[in-house]
Scaffold this motif. Structure first.
Motif, PDB file in Angstrom:
ATOM      1  N   THR A   1       0.855  -1.182   0.000  1.00 57.79           N
ATOM      2  CA  THR A   1       0.000   0.000   0.000  1.00 57.79           C
ATOM      3  C   THR A   1       0.890   1.230   0.000  1.00 57.79           C
ATOM      4  O   THR A   1       2.089   1.158   0.324  1.00 57.79           O
ATOM      5  N   VAL A   2       0.308   2.359  -0.349  1.00 57.74           N
ATOM      6  CA  VAL A   2       1.091   3.599  -0.350  1.00 57.74           C
ATOM      7  C   VAL A   2       1.620   3.869   1.058  1.00 57.74           C
ATOM      8  O   VAL A   2       2.770   4.299   1.234  1.00 57.74           O
ATOM      9  N   ALA A   3       0.801   3.565   2.057  1.00 54.79           N
ATOM     10  CA  ALA A   3       1.239   3.779   3.442  1.00 54.79           C
ATOM     11  C   ALA A   3       2.397   2.856   3.803  1.00 54.79           C
ATOM     12  O   ALA A   3       3.360   3.280   4.463  1.00 54.79           O
ATOM     13  N   GLN A   4       2.333   1.596   3.370  1.00 51.83           N
ATOM     14  CA  GLN A   4       3.426   0.657   3.641  1.00 51.83           C
ATOM     15  C   GLN A   4       4.705   1.101   2.948  1.00 51.83           C
ATOM     16  O   GLN A   4       5.803   1.032   3.528  1.00 51.83           O
ATOM     17  N   LEU A   5       4.591   1.554   1.697  1.00 47.91           N
ATOM     18  CA  LEU A   5       5.770   1.997   0.965  1.00 47.91           C
ATOM     19  C   LEU A   5       6.392   3.215   1.645  1.00 47.91           C
ATOM     20  O   LEU A   5       7.623   3.315   1.757  1.00 47.91           O
ATOM     21  N   ALA A   6       5.551   4.104   2.094  1.00 51.11           N
ATOM     22  CA  ALA A   6       6.062   5.298   2.790  1.00 51.11           C
ATOM     23  C   ALA A   6       6.769   4.920   4.082  1.00 51.11           C
ATOM     24  O   ALA A   6       7.739   5.576   4.490  1.00 51.11           O
ATOM     25  N   GLU A   7       6.300   3.857   4.727  1.00 46.09           N
ATOM     26  CA  GLU A   7       6.930   3.412   5.972  1.00 46.09           C
ATOM     27  C   GLU A   7       8.244   2.694   5.705  1.00 46.09           C
ATOM     28  O   GLU A   7       9.233   2.893   6.412  1.00 46.09           O
ATOM     29  N   GLU A   8       8.274   1.842   4.652  1.00 48.27           N
ATOM     30  CA  GLU A   8       9.480   1.075   4.334  1.00 48.27           C
ATOM     31  C   GLU A   8      10.551   1.946   3.685  1.00 48.27           C
ATOM     32  O   GLU A   8      11.747   1.719   3.887  1.00 48.27           O
ATOM     33  N   ALA A   9      10.123   2.907   2.886  1.00 43.57           N
ATOM     34  CA  ALA A   9      11.068   3.741   2.129  1.00 43.57           C
ATOM     35  C   ALA A   9      10.728   5.213   2.331  1.00 43.57           C
ATOM     36  O   ALA A   9      10.264   5.904   1.424  1.00 43.57           O
ATOM     37  N   PRO A  10      10.940   5.728   3.543  1.00 40.27           N
ATOM     38  CA  PRO A  10      10.495   7.091   3.864  1.00 40.27           C
ATOM     39  C   PRO A  10      11.375   8.193   3.295  1.00 40.27           C
ATOM     40  O   PRO A  10      11.030   9.372   3.406  1.00 40.27           O
ATOM     41  N   GLY A  11      12.491   7.839   2.700  1.00 44.09           N
ATOM     42  CA  GLY A  11      13.394   8.867   2.194  1.00 44.09           C
ATOM     43  C   GLY A  11      12.851   9.633   1.009  1.00 44.09           C
ATOM     44  O   GLY A  11      13.388  10.677   0.632  1.00 44.09           O
ATOM     45  N   LEU A  12      11.767   9.123   0.384  1.00 44.05           N
ATOM     46  CA  LEU A  12      11.103   9.824  -0.707  1.00 44.05           C
ATOM     47  C   LEU A  12       9.698  10.200  -0.273  1.00 44.05           C
ATOM     48  O   LEU A  12       9.027   9.435   0.428  1.00 44.05           O
ATOM     49  N   ASP A  13       9.263  11.365  -0.701  1.00 43.37           N
ATOM     50  CA  ASP A  13       7.904  11.819  -0.406  1.00 43.37           C
ATOM     51  C   ASP A  13       6.964  11.170  -1.429  1.00 43.37           C
ATOM     52  O   ASP A  13       6.726  11.714  -2.503  1.00 43.37           O
ATOM     53  N   TRP A  14       6.449   9.981  -1.073  1.00 44.22           N
ATOM     54  CA  TRP A  14       5.652   9.214  -2.030  1.00 44.22           C
ATOM     55  C   TRP A  14       4.343   9.914  -2.382  1.00 44.22           C
ATOM     56  O   TRP A  14       3.884   9.835  -3.530  1.00 44.22           O
ATOM     57  N   ALA A  15       3.744  10.603  -1.437  1.00 48.43           N
ATOM     58  CA  ALA A  15       2.504  11.330  -1.738  1.00 48.43           C
ATOM     59  C   ALA A  15       2.754  12.405  -2.790  1.00 48.43           C
ATOM     60  O   ALA A  15       1.978  12.569  -3.738  1.00 48.43           O
ATOM     61  N   ALA A  16       3.874  13.105  -2.649  1.00 47.54           N
ATOM     62  CA  ALA A  16       4.212  14.151  -3.623  1.00 47.54           C
ATOM     63  C   ALA A  16       4.537  13.539  -4.985  1.00 47.54           C
ATOM     64  O   ALA A  16       4.163  14.093  -6.033  1.00 47.54           O
ATOM     65  N   TYR A  17       5.220  12.393  -4.954  1.00 41.34           N
ATOM     66  CA  TYR A  17       5.535  11.726  -6.221  1.00 41.34           C
ATOM     67  C   TYR A  17       4.267  11.317  -6.944  1.00 41.34           C
ATOM     68  O   TYR A  17       4.094  11.597  -8.147  1.00 41.34           O
ATOM     69  N   LEU A  18       3.377  10.628  -6.248  1.00 37.49           N
ATOM     70  CA  LEU A  18       2.155  10.126  -6.871  1.00 37.49           C
ATOM     71  C   LEU A  18       1.280  11.271  -7.369  1.00 37.49           C
ATOM     72  O   LEU A  18       0.633  11.162  -8.429  1.00 37.49           O
ATOM     73  N   ARG A  19       1.277  12.364  -6.643  1.00 39.97           N
ATOM     74  CA  ARG A  19       0.496  13.528  -7.066  1.00 39.97           C
ATOM     75  C   ARG A  19       1.069  14.102  -8.361  1.00 39.97           C
ATOM     76  O   ARG A  19       0.338  14.385  -9.312  1.00 39.97           O
TER      77      ARG A  19
END
Length: 651
Positions: A226-244
């Motif tokens: 999930t996006v939340a899991q990815l953000a937790e495992e790989a927090p060095g990138l702002d996944w919400a900003a990327y996906l947006r």
């Protein structure tokens, strides 16, 4: 009927029982030179040249009559004419890339890198990871977002990490010099420092990356997050900003991560690497992605590395061919529509489809005859085969390019628009029904494929012409050329990775444990055989990396032989030019893969291409074929001979 065999290429100085490839292709090899603009030359390349000239004639007609504004033909003409307008390209210099350079310079924090990556990826610029939309491998009736490692400017991680291979080390040094030169040409006063930054970042990415062997494993590379899991495992990138920024936000709640450890490592790497180094890295990859479309001296410098240094090619393709390839990359199916109308008669499709049906029936019989597979697994294999979809010539529904806008004067604008259109088209699939009629090739492509997710085999129109397919030739040679391709692609559905999917395209274990173990033991025999082949002194085929293609070759030729015999209806094959049908079939296989290749290109192939070199596709496969031994009376003592217990037969 003609035989379709060119006996003048045979080399009587070679015993066919000792080296069948050299016997069939020896004279051709001695009398042929690789064209100056090619990394290799062989039967496939000859056919690609034929198709290119066919498309050239079509494009010349389009340029004479481009049609109304907004029409597909006018857009094709815009792409072509802006590419070959050297005066405009030279006058603009690097100015068209100012928006990208400004965007990179505007990144003031590491958190700003995620949306930057998304925007550059939309433009086809190499970034540390790829995100794309495809069928969900565990629910092939829906689309899902995949994320995969990327980010390197050299063909493989070995080019960065191997400190003992002098050839790879020399390429690495030449790459550093090439980066420096392009930065200098662009006017960057810190060219040497930036080049060192780029190589340092890419080396660290290479250290994190999975090998190609690991990355082709279907089960290991399916890792939903999930996006939340990815953000937790790989927090060095702002996944919400990327996906947006990528246009994915709200369209997907999860991604399938192909190499999880890479993304964990990348997450740590992003804040560790100074922002200035990341800016050098991204600026370089913008330059690299757009260099072929900038001023001619810039394009020439880019080719001097990617063509000459990497692959040993002395000269670039002529401008018309480069322009054609550009048009194909943006509007390939629109060109394909014109190609099919001119070069693919209905009788070609009908005859190839009849061959495909014969091959499917033959494979069906072959499954029932397997001595190493249990009835339970055979039933599942038959169910998968029954759902195979053949795609012949061209798609039933053509791609829509109405949303693509083109300029009649601005090449870089066209590059941006074409790449964004392709990326956004992929993202737009999310939430929609899966289009199983979609093609991965254009009709003018000389290639073939199997898609495990669609359980479909594809044969574009351009492949289905001489010397691969000749409606005037007797069946045997066609079975040895395009027929073995049909068998090869069917076999991909049952190779070491394709066999992980069921008939609906889902990753599902339909094997008994005993049958999978028996299959793996036989496949390991191919790994050992091919790993012994050395196309370049000191370099060997990677038998594990090429296993899927080698299974396709070995099984494909076996099926082609059986299908040809089946087509005879119990009658002996006709003798033409003193050759039996069975002999002509195997000759067709040897001619199909005759190849001359530059050493540099051969090394790139060994490092990055899952196909074995042509010579070993011929000899490695035939040494496992019982029909070949019978057709040419191969006996103990002959170099082509392999004892029966050492021959590998899977399907």
């Amino acid at each position: 009927m003609i035989s379709g065999v060119d006996v003048k290429s045979f080399d009587p100085a070679v015993r066919l029982q000792d080296d069948f490839y050299a016997y069939i292709n020896g004279r051709w090899a001695r009398s042929t030179q690789i064209p100056a603009s090619k990394a290799r030359w062989g039967t496939y390349d000859e056919l690609r040249e034929t198709a290119a000239l066919q498309v050239r004639a079509i494009l010349e007609d389009v340029l004479k009559n481009p049609g109304a504004a907004g029409s597909e033909t006018r857009k094709i003409a815009d792409l072509y004419t802006t590419f070959i307008d050297d005066k405009a390209r030279n006058a603009r210099g690097f100015a068209p890339l100012a928006p990208e350079f400004e965007r990179i310079a505007a990144a003031k924090r590491h958190q700003d890198l995620a949306p930057l990556i998304a925007e550059l990826e939309r433009q086809g610029v190499t970034v540390p990871f790829d995100v794309f939309v495809g069928q969900d491998a565990q629910n092939a009736e829906r689309y899902v977002v995949y994320a995969a490692q990327s980010g390197l400017g050299l063909p493989d991680r070995d080019y960065y990490l191997n400190d003992t291979d002098k050839k790879l080390m020399a390429v690495r040094q030449a790459y550093l010099q090439h980066i420096t030169k392009l930065f200098t040409m662009q006017g960057d006063t810190q060219a040497e420092r930036r080049a060192a930054d780029v190589l340092a970042v890419e080396t660290r990415l290479a250290q994190l990356q999975w090998t190609r062997v690991e990355s082709r494993e279907a089960l290991k590379t399916y890792n939903p997050r999930t996006v939340a899991q990815l953000a937790e495992e790989a927090p060095g990138l702002d996944w919400a900003a990327y996906l947006r920024a990528a246009g994915i936000e709200g369209k997907a709640k999860s991604l399938v991560v192909r190499q999880p450890s890479y993304f964990v490592g990348l997450s740590k790497l992003v804040p560790e690497v100074p922002l200035e180094q990341w800016q050098s890295y991204f600026k370089w990859h913008v330059l690299a992605a757009y260099a072929p479309y900038l001023a001619r001296d810039v394009a020439d410098e880019r080719f001097a590395f990617t063509g000459t240094v990497l692959r040993g090619v002395p000269e670039n393709e002529p401008p018309w061919r480069q322009a054609q390839q550009f048009v194909d990359s943006i509007m390939g199916e629109a060109v394909g529509k014109l190609y099919v109308a001119r070069h693919f008669p209905p009788e070609n499709k009908a005859r190839v489809l009849a061959m495909v049906n014969n091959f499917l029936a033959t494979f069906r019989e072959g499954i029932d005859e397997l001595e190493w597979m249990s009835p339970a697994t055979k039933k599942e294999a038959q169910a998968k085969l029954a759902l195979f979809t053949p795609k012949i010539g061209y798609p039933d529904v053509w791609r829509d390019y109405s949303a693509l806008t083109t300029s009649s004067t601005d090449l870089i604008a066209n590059v941006r628009a074409g790449r964004r259109h392709a990326f956004d088209r992929g993202i737009a699939k999310l939430g929609k029904p899966v289009d199983r009629g979609e093609w991965g090739f254009t009709p003018q492509t000389v290639n073939a494929s199997y898609s495990p997710l669609q359980n479909a085999i594809t044969f574009p129109a351009a492949l289905l012409q001489p010397p691969f397919f000749d409606v005037k030739a007797e069946d045997a040679i066609n079975y040895g050329t395009v027929g073995t391709s049909i068998g090869h692609e069917i076999s991909h559905g049952f190779d070491d990775q394709g066999s992980r999917y069921d008939g609906h395209g889902n990753l599902r274990n339909w094997w008994t444990a005993e049958d999978r173990a028996a299959f793996t033991a036989r496949a390991n025999g191919l790994v050992q055989q091919y790993s012994a082949f050395s196309p370049v002194p000191g370099y060997f085929v990677n038998g594990q990396f090429t296993l899927g293609e080698n299974i396709g070759d070995n099984s494909g030729v076996t099926i082609a032989y059986k299908a040809y015999r089946k087509s005879l209806g119990g009658k002996p094959s006709p003798v033409i030019d003193g050759l039996t049908g069975e002999q002509r079939l195997y000759i067709g296989w040897a001619v199909k893969f005759r190849t001359l290749q530059r050493e540099e290109a051969a090394i790139v192939q060994l490092k990055s291409d899952p196909h074995s070199p042509g010579e070993f596709r011929v000899k490695g496969t035939l040494a496992n074929q019982a029909g070949f031994y019978e057709a040419f009376d191969i006996k103990p003592g002959d170099r082509m001979y392999r004892p029966p217990e050492q021959r590998v037969k899977l399907w």
